[in-house]
Scaffold this active site. Structure first.
Site, PDB file in Angstrom:
ATOM      1  N   LYS A  74       0.859  -1.187   0.000  1.00 51.85           N
ATOM      2  CA  LYS A  74       0.000   0.000   0.000  1.00 51.85           C
ATOM      3  C   LYS A  74       0.897   1.240   0.000  1.00 51.85           C
ATOM      4  O   LYS A  74       2.033   1.201   0.515  1.00 51.85           O
ATOM      5  CB  LYS A  74      -0.874  -0.036   1.260  1.00 51.85           C
ATOM      6  CG  LYS A  74      -1.977   1.009   1.361  1.00 51.85           C
ATOM      7  CD  LYS A  74      -2.840   0.695   2.594  1.00 51.85           C
ATOM      8  CE  LYS A  74      -3.911   1.749   2.812  1.00 51.85           C
ATOM      9  NZ  LYS A  74      -4.733   1.449   4.001  1.00 51.85           N
ATOM     10  N   SER A 149      -9.622   2.079   3.288  1.00 53.06           N
ATOM     11  CA  SER A 149      -8.666   2.871   2.561  1.00 53.06           C
ATOM     12  C   SER A 149      -7.682   2.056   1.712  1.00 53.06           C
ATOM     13  O   SER A 149      -6.926   2.643   0.943  1.00 53.06           O
ATOM     14  CB  SER A 149      -7.885   3.769   3.505  1.00 53.06           C
ATOM     15  OG  SER A 149      -7.148   3.004   4.399  1.00 53.06           O
ATOM     16  N   SER A 173      -9.931  -0.716   7.210  1.00 49.79           N
ATOM     17  CA  SER A 173      -9.374  -0.407   5.896  1.00 49.79           C
ATOM     18  C   SER A 173      -8.776  -1.566   5.126  1.00 49.79           C
ATOM     19  O   SER A 173      -8.419  -1.392   3.965  1.00 49.79           O
ATOM     20  CB  SER A 173      -8.337   0.709   6.023  1.00 49.79           C
ATOM     21  OG  SER A 173      -8.989   1.935   6.294  1.00 49.79           O
TER      22      SER A 173
END
Lengths: 480, 104
Positions: A74, A149, A173
Site C-alpha cells: 500500500k 482505505s 481499511s
C-alpha cells in the site's frame, strides 16, 4: 487453494521463472490500467527483483517461502526504491531511505515487491475516493468503489493483477475493501505485525495485514510478516502460532460462534443479512454451536473511533509541515506560512476534517469531555469483548452495511461514509484479530463479506473458524 | 458543548491550517461538517465512565529498552535527501529571527 505456495514451489523448483511470473503480472497490470489500482509501479524494478530471484535459484539457493511471488504494497509503506505518497499531494515524490519491516520480511522470503497501491489519503476513508491520484475502481464494476482505505490493494487482488497485497487497517481499511472486492482481508491482533515504516495514522489502532484470494494465502503472508520487531516497541514477543496449520482440516464441530441478531437488522442491506443468517445456519448444521451474544457497545463504535483516531492523527500528521518531508507550498512568506500553506493546500478535505476534529477534541476546553471520555469508552468495548469471548470462540458479523456503492454516492456526506465502518470498528477498538472472507454475491453480482473476530492473539482460532465457515458453506453447496 | 464557526477557525489555526486559503464555499462546508460531526459524537455522553480506566493501548505493553550499544545510522544525508529545502546538513526554512515583519 494454496496459490502462493504453489507459485513459490514452481519458482523454487525451476518449473517456472520468477521473471515469467513477473511479466505476466505486469501484463495484467497494463491491461487493467483503467482500474487505477497503482499509485506507483515500476516495471524495470519488478523485473530486476525477479531476475535476482531466478539468479539465486539457478545457484541452487532457496529464496524462501514466497519465492517469486508478486506482492503489492500500500502507498503508506516506506521502501527506498519507490516513492511513498500515501496518495497525498503533500507527499508527492517522497522517497524514503529504508524498508518498512514488513517489506524487508517479504523480500527476505523471496517475494517480489510489486508497486504501491492507491489508497484513501493517509488511510482516511472507506471508499478509495479520497486519493490524490483519483480513486481506484471496483474490479468488476468500474462505476463502483472498491472500498477503502486499502482501495488499490483490494482492487489489484480482486482483479487478479497480483495474488497478494498488503493493506493497513485502522477501523476497517483492509476488511471493508476486501468485502467489497470479494477477496480475503485479514487484520491481525494489534501488536502482531510491525508498524515500522508504515506512515502512522492512528498509532494505537493501525495494523498491517494481507489481502489475498484464499485463506491459505492470507495465513502464509501473515506468518512471514508477523513477529516481534525491536524497531517497533508496540510489537509483542509472543511466538507466531501457525495460521496455516489451523486451516488444515478446520472443522466447525465444537466451534462456538457468537452472533448478535440485533446487529442484523436496521441499516444492513437485506441480502447481506440473508447471507449471514444462512452462513450461521450452515455452521450450526455442520456441528458448530451458535451462541446468542449481545454487543451493546456497538452503537457507540463510530463515535468513539472518530474521536480517538482523529486525535491520534492530528498528532501524527503534525510532522507534515513543508519542512521535513515532501512538498513545500509555493508563495510562503515566512515560516508560519510554510506550515499553513503546505498543510492547507497539501492535505485533502477528508484529512483536513479529521485533523480539525482531532485538534478540537484534544484542545484544553474539550479534552476531558471528548478525548479522555472516549478513552474510557474504549475500555468498555474491551471489557464487553472479554465477556463475549468467555461464551464463544469467535464472533460472526457482517463486514459492511452494504455491498460496493457507486462512486460519488457517499463522499459528499462525511458522516454517512463514517457509518460504513460500523461493523469493522469494534475489533479495532479492542485490538482484536479480525478477518473478512467472501460469502457470495448480491443480486447485482456484488461481493458480500462475512467477518469473524477472535480474542486477542487467537489468530489460530480465527483461521480455524474461517476454514470451518468455508467448509460449512461448501458442504451446503453455497460457495460461489 | 458544540463547535461554532469561530471555534472551527481557531482550531484550524492551532493545527496550522488556514481556512482562508480555501475557496469560501469550501471553508463554509467544512465548518458545517465539523458542527454535525461534533454533534454526532455527543452520543458518547450517554455512557457513564466514572471509575473506568482509560485505554491508551488495546494490549498491555511493557517498555523494552534496547542494548546501550552504538550502531550504524542512516546519517543526515539520507534523512535530508527528501526534504523540500536543505543545505546538505540542515533543513532550510525562511529566516525567523532578526526580521522586522516576520510572521507569528
Amino acid at each position: 487453494m494454496a496459490e502462493l505456495q504453489a507459485l513459490a514451489h514452481a519458482v523454487r523448483s525451476g518449473a517456472t521463472s520468477a521473471l515469467h511470473v513477473a511479466d505476466q503480472a505486469l501484463e495484467r497490470a497494463a491491461e487493467r490500467r483503467a482500474l487505477n489500482a497503482f499509485d506507483q509501479l515500476d516495471d524495470a524494478l519488478v523485473r530486476a527483483q525477479a531476475a535476482a530471484i531466478d539468479e539465486r535459484v539457478s545457484r541452487g539457493e532457496d529464496p524462501g517461502p514466497l519465492a517469486g511471488v508478486p506482492v503489492a504494497l500500500k502507498a503508506n509503506m516506506v521502501t527506498p526504491d519507490l516513492p511513498t505518497t500515501c496518495s497525498s499531494r503533500i507527499l508527492q515524490g517522497y522517497e524514503g531511505f529504508y524498508d518498512a519491516t514488513v517489506a524487508a520480511r517479504l523480500r527476505a522470503a523471496g517475494a517480489i515487491l510489486f508497486g504501491k497501491t492507491a489508497m484513501d489519503e493517509f488511510a482516511m476513508g472507506s471508499s478509495g475516493e479520497h486519493a490524490s491520484g483519483g480513486p481506484a475502481l471496483h474490479p468488476t464494476d468500474p462505476t463502483r468503489v472498491p472500498g477503502g482505505s486499502s482501495s488499490g490493494s483490494a482492487s489489484a487482488v480482486g482483479a487478479g493483477i497480483v495474488p497478494a497485497a498488503l493493506g493497513s487497517d485502522t477501523g476497517g481499511s483492509i476488511r471493508l475493501p476486501a468485502a467489497f472486492c470479494g477477496v480475503v482481508g485479514f487484520k491481525p491482533t494489534y501488536g502482531r505485525v510491525s508498524r515500522r515504516g508504515l506512515v502512522a495514522f492512528a498509532s494505537s489502532f493501525d495494523q498491517i495485514g494481507p489481502l489475498t484470494r484464499s485463506l491459505e494465502d492470507a495465513a502464509l503472508i501473515y506468518e512471514v510478516i508477523a513477529g516481534r520487531d525491536p524497531l517497533d516497541a508496540t510489537t509483542v514477543s509472543l511466538p507466531v502460532t501457525s495460521a496455516l496449520q489451523a486451516l488444515d482440516g478446520a472443522s466447525p464441530r465444537g466451534l462456538r460462534v457468537g452472533v448478535d441478531a440485533s446487529l442484523l437488522g436496521e441499516g444492513l442491506q437485506p441480502e447481506i443479512r440473508t447471507s449471514l443468517e444462512r452462513a450461521a445456519h450452515q455452521l450450526g448444521t455442520s456441528g458448530a454451536e451458535i451462541v446468542p451474544i449481545s454487543l451493546k457497545m456497538a452503537r457507540y463504535a463510530v463515535a468513539t473511533y472518530y474521536v480517538l483516531t482523529s486525535a491520534e492523527a492530528s498528532s501524527n500528521l503534525s510532522r507534515f509541515d513543508g519542512v521535513h518531508f515532501g512538498v513545500r507550498a509555493a508563495g510562503a512568506e515566512g515560516l508560519e506560512q510554510v506550515y499553513t500553506r503546505s498543510r492547507t493546500l497539501g492535505f485533502g478535505p477528508e484529512v483536513r476534517r479529521r485533523i480539525l476534529l482531532g485538534t478540537f477534541v484534544l484542545s484544553a476546553g474539550s479534552y476531558d469531555a471528548y478525548y479522555a471520555h472516549a478513552q474510557k469508552v474504549r475500555t468498555l468495548f474491551c471489557r464487553e469483548f472479554e465477556q463475549v469471548f468467555q461464551a464463544c470462540d469467535v464472533v460472526l458479523l457482517p463486514t459492511t452495511p452494504t455491498t460496493a456503492f457507486r462512486l460519488g454516492n457517499q463522499v459528499r456526506d462525511p458522516l454517512a461514509m463514517y457509518l460504513q465502518d460500523a461493523y469493522t470498528i469494534p475489533a479495532s477498538l479492542a485490538g482484536l484479530p479480525a478477518l473478512s472472507m467472501p460469502l457470495g454475491v448480491d443480486e447485482a453480482g456484488l461481493p458480500i463479506g462475512a467477518q469473524l473476530l477472535a480474542a486477542p492473539f487467537a489468530e489460530t482460532t480465527l483461521f480455524r473458524a474461517a476454514g470451518a465457515l468455508r467448509s460449512a458453506l461448501a458442504g451446503a453447496g453455497g460457495l460461489p | 458543548m458544540s463547535i461554532d464557526r469561530d471555534t472551527v477557525y481557531h482550531t484550524a489555526r492551532l493545527a496550522r491550517i488556514d481556512l482562508e486559503l480555501l475557496p469560501a464555499a469550501e471553508a463554509e462546508t467544512l465548518a458545517a461538517q465539523m458542527e454535525s460531526i461534533v454533534a454526532y459524537v455527543e452520543l458518547l455522553r450517554e455512557l457513564p465512565t466514572e471509575g473506568v480506566e482509560p485505554t491508551v493501548h488495546p494490549i498491555p505493553l511493557t517498555l523494552v529498552p534496547r542494548d546501550a550499544a552504538a550502531r550504524e545510522t542512516p546519517g543526515a544525508a539520507a534523512v535530508l535527501a527528501s526534504a523540500p529545502a536543505h543545505d546538505g546538513a540542515t533543513f532550510l526554512v525562511p529566516r525567523v529571527v532578526g526580521q522586522e515583519d516576520s510572521d507569528g
